[in-house]
Design an enzyme around this catalytic site. Structure first.
Site, PDB file in Angstrom:
ATOM      1  N   CYS A 136     -16.478  -9.339   5.604  1.00 61.91           N
ATOM      2  CA  CYS A 136     -17.723 -10.020   5.237  1.00 61.91           C
ATOM      3  C   CYS A 136     -17.832 -10.240   3.740  1.00 61.91           C
ATOM      4  O   CYS A 136     -18.291 -11.271   3.288  1.00 61.91           O
ATOM      5  CB  CYS A 136     -18.928  -9.216   5.694  1.00 61.91           C
ATOM      6  SG  CYS A 136     -18.957  -8.987   7.470  1.00 61.91           S
ATOM      7  N   GLN A 154       0.820  -1.219   0.000  1.00 58.08           N
ATOM      8  CA  GLN A 154       0.000   0.000   0.000  1.00 58.08           C
ATOM      9  C   GLN A 154       0.852   1.267   0.000  1.00 58.08           C
ATOM     10  O   GLN A 154       0.371   2.333  -0.376  1.00 58.08           O
ATOM     11  CB  GLN A 154      -0.937   0.016   1.221  1.00 58.08           C
ATOM     12  CG  GLN A 154      -2.055  -1.010   1.166  1.00 58.08           C
ATOM     13  CD  GLN A 154      -3.141  -0.655   0.151  1.00 58.08           C
ATOM     14  OE1 GLN A 154      -3.392   0.502  -0.158  1.00 58.08           O
ATOM     15  NE2 GLN A 154      -3.801  -1.682  -0.376  1.00 58.08           N
ATOM     16  N   HIS A 189      -0.492  -3.783  -9.331  1.00 55.93           N
ATOM     17  CA  HIS A 189      -1.865  -3.355  -9.600  1.00 55.93           C
ATOM     18  C   HIS A 189      -2.414  -2.360  -8.579  1.00 55.93           C
ATOM     19  O   HIS A 189      -3.515  -1.850  -8.746  1.00 55.93           O
ATOM     20  CB  HIS A 189      -2.797  -4.567  -9.758  1.00 55.93           C
ATOM     21  CG  HIS A 189      -3.190  -5.258  -8.487  1.00 55.93           C
ATOM     22  ND1 HIS A 189      -4.384  -5.014  -7.863  1.00 55.93           N
ATOM     23  CD2 HIS A 189      -2.567  -6.188  -7.735  1.00 55.93           C
ATOM     24  CE1 HIS A 189      -4.477  -5.784  -6.780  1.00 55.93           C
ATOM     25  NE2 HIS A 189      -3.383  -6.504  -6.676  1.00 55.93           N
ATOM     26  N   THR A 203       8.775 -18.929 -16.384  1.00 55.02           N
ATOM     27  CA  THR A 203       8.973 -18.049 -17.532  1.00 55.02           C
ATOM     28  C   THR A 203       8.330 -16.718 -17.177  1.00 55.02           C
ATOM     29  O   THR A 203       7.197 -16.672 -16.685  1.00 55.02           O
ATOM     30  CB  THR A 203       8.334 -18.654 -18.790  1.00 55.02           C
ATOM     31  OG1 THR A 203       8.982 -19.905 -19.030  1.00 55.02           O
ATOM     32  CG2 THR A 203       8.506 -17.744 -19.988  1.00 55.02           C
TER      33      THR A 203
HETATM   34  C1  LIG Z   1      -3.222  -5.917  -2.099  1.00 53.26           C
HETATM   35  C2  LIG Z   1      -2.316  -6.209  -0.956  1.00 53.26           C
HETATM   36  C3  LIG Z   1      -1.542  -7.388  -0.924  1.00 53.26           C
HETATM   37  C4  LIG Z   1      -1.664  -8.452  -1.975  1.00 53.26           C
HETATM   38  O1  LIG Z   1      -1.144  -8.073  -3.217  1.00 53.26           O
HETATM   39  P1  LIG Z   1      -1.642  -8.904  -4.511  1.00 53.26           P
HETATM   40  O2  LIG Z   1      -0.733  -8.427  -5.602  1.00 53.26           O
HETATM   41  O3  LIG Z   1      -3.068  -8.482  -4.735  1.00 53.26           O
HETATM   42  O4  LIG Z   1      -1.493 -10.331  -4.196  1.00 53.26           O
HETATM   43  C5  LIG Z   1      -0.701  -7.594   0.130  1.00 53.26           C
HETATM   44  N1  LIG Z   1      -0.591  -6.684   1.111  1.00 53.26           N
HETATM   45  C6  LIG Z   1      -1.294  -5.539   1.124  1.00 53.26           C
HETATM   46  C7  LIG Z   1      -1.113  -4.566   2.227  1.00 53.26           C
HETATM   47  C8  LIG Z   1      -2.187  -5.272   0.091  1.00 53.26           C
HETATM   48  O5  LIG Z   1      -2.900  -4.141   0.099  1.00 53.26           O
END
Ligand SMILES: *Cc1c(COP(=O)(O)O)cnc(C)c1O
Length: 381
Positions: free
Chosen positions: A321, A175, A197, A233
């Protein structure tokens, strides 16, 4: 639609997609192949690695591409715990499930785990970490910023305490990276997980930063990709996208922080002013620029989300939830919130794509929705 769930995922930036497209079409070579098409793919990966490394403040050979942020967390925690001499490991009570469930797994497999508490604002007290360290402590993992309540932890202080005890320190920075300054050298961490992402890059690609000399076992066995440490890969297009998204996120970050936090602060002020019996969860200042988490008395977060969705607003409840469990969020419970309050939470996470008009529109819709749900609620006094 108004999209304010940027802590869950972000829209892929069009410029990032442009950079990825050749590697989904004509540039399909395997980066391990020796002919030109393969070498070009390899070169694109190395360029992306240098880009992510530069934003992280790392050397390129300390950056390992993975399949996600979750994979980076799994590799770091299991790999570092198994490579450690001691069987005691420390984390916080408010970690993402990708971290927390690794610790639960290790606890079932011979490790002794300490879960550090947080204060009512969601911050880990460095003195608690100091007190938790034992001679056999082999790993400390504490997230840089929380995905639900946006709290930013004092990572450099925590890492320093770990190193005084000669213990390696990992942080889940998914984050934080690309949203606030996050530099592994300045912070002094030994390992850090990030994910494309969450910052305008594609899904399905992450990075584990591993400081040179850090003891860590292998997670994926197979070919010699990623310096022989993470077989598969490569997801060439995803990696190229990550490299570009990281550079874009770092560019003009101060300005973006200003813009996004003004959206956040306006939303918080308006909601707290216009809706009675609600509270802001998390810290008022040590907080991610885009994060808002508010609990409303007498309300179920899920009903709130459904009614917002009907108005074209995509947000999230603070609770788990939605992910198929009826347990309230472990993060909100760790703040000391009672179960009912933890159930009535709303997380709104802004990005630089949001506008002040959208903020005002969400508040305008939210006020009557909360009033209506409270009228219907058997909990209302
Ligand atoms: C989204 C998130 C993850 C997981 O990342 P992904 O690429 O979606 O597996 C791990 N830790 C935190 C704090 C996240 O916000």
């Amino acid at each position: 639609m108004i999209y304010v769930d940027n802590a869950a995922t972000t829209a892929l930036k069009p410029e990032v997609l442009d950079k990825m497209m050749p590697y989904l079409t004509s540039q399909y070579g395997n980066p391990s192949s020796i002919y030109d098409l393969g070498r070009q793919a390899k070169a694109a990966i190395e360029q992306a690695r240098a880009s992510v490394a530069s934003v992280l403040g790392a050397n390129a050979n300390e950056v390992y591409f993975t399949g996600s942020g979750s994979e980076a967390d799994n590799w770091a925690i299991k790999g570092m715990a198994h490579a450690a001499k001691g069987k005691h490991i420390i984390t916080s009570a408010i970690e993402h499930h990708a971290v927390l469930h690794c610790f639960e797994y290790l606890a079932k497999n011979g490790f002794d785990v300490t879960y550090l508490p947080v204060d009512s604002h969601g911050i880990v007290n460095p003195d608690d970490l100091k007190a938790a360290i034992k001679p056999e402590t082999g790993l400390i993992s504490i997230m840089a910023a929380n995905n639900e309540i946006g709290t930013i932890q004092p990572i450099s202080q925590l890492a320093k305490i770990a190193h005084e005890g000669k213990i390696p320190f990992h942080t889940d920075a998914v984050q934080a990276f690309g949203h606030i300054p996050f530099n592994v050298s300045d912070l002094g961490v030994d390992a850090a997980s990030v994910s494309a992402h969450k910052l305008g890059g594609p899904k399905g690609v992450g990075v584990l930063y591993i400081k040179r000399g850090t003891r860590i076992g292998q997670f994926m066995h197979g070919g010699a990709q990623e310096y022989g440490r993470r077989a598969s890969t490569e997801n060439v297009a995803g990696i190229v996208g990550f490299g570009h998204a990281a550079a874009l996120a770092a560019d003009g970050m101060e300005e973006k922080i200003k813009k996004v936090s003004s959206l956040r602060d306006s939303f918080i002020t308006q909601v707290l002013n216009e809706i009675p019996k609600c509270r802001l969860n998390g810290h008022s200042k040590q907080r991610l620029p885009g994060n808002v988490n508010i609990s409303f008395d007498y309300i179920e977060g899920e009903s709130l989300l459904l009614l917002l969705d009907m108005k074209g607003i995509a947000a999230s409840s603070g609770s788990a939830c939605t992910s198929g469990s009826l347990d309230p969020s472990h993060v909100l419970l760790a703040l000391g919130l009672p179960h009912e309050t933890a159930h009535g939470s709303l997380r709104v996470s802004f990005s630089e794509n949001n506008t002040m008009q959208e903020v005002d529109k969400i508040v305008k819709e939210l006020v009557p929705i909360v009033a209506r749900l409270r009228e219907m609620s058997p909990l209302t006094e």
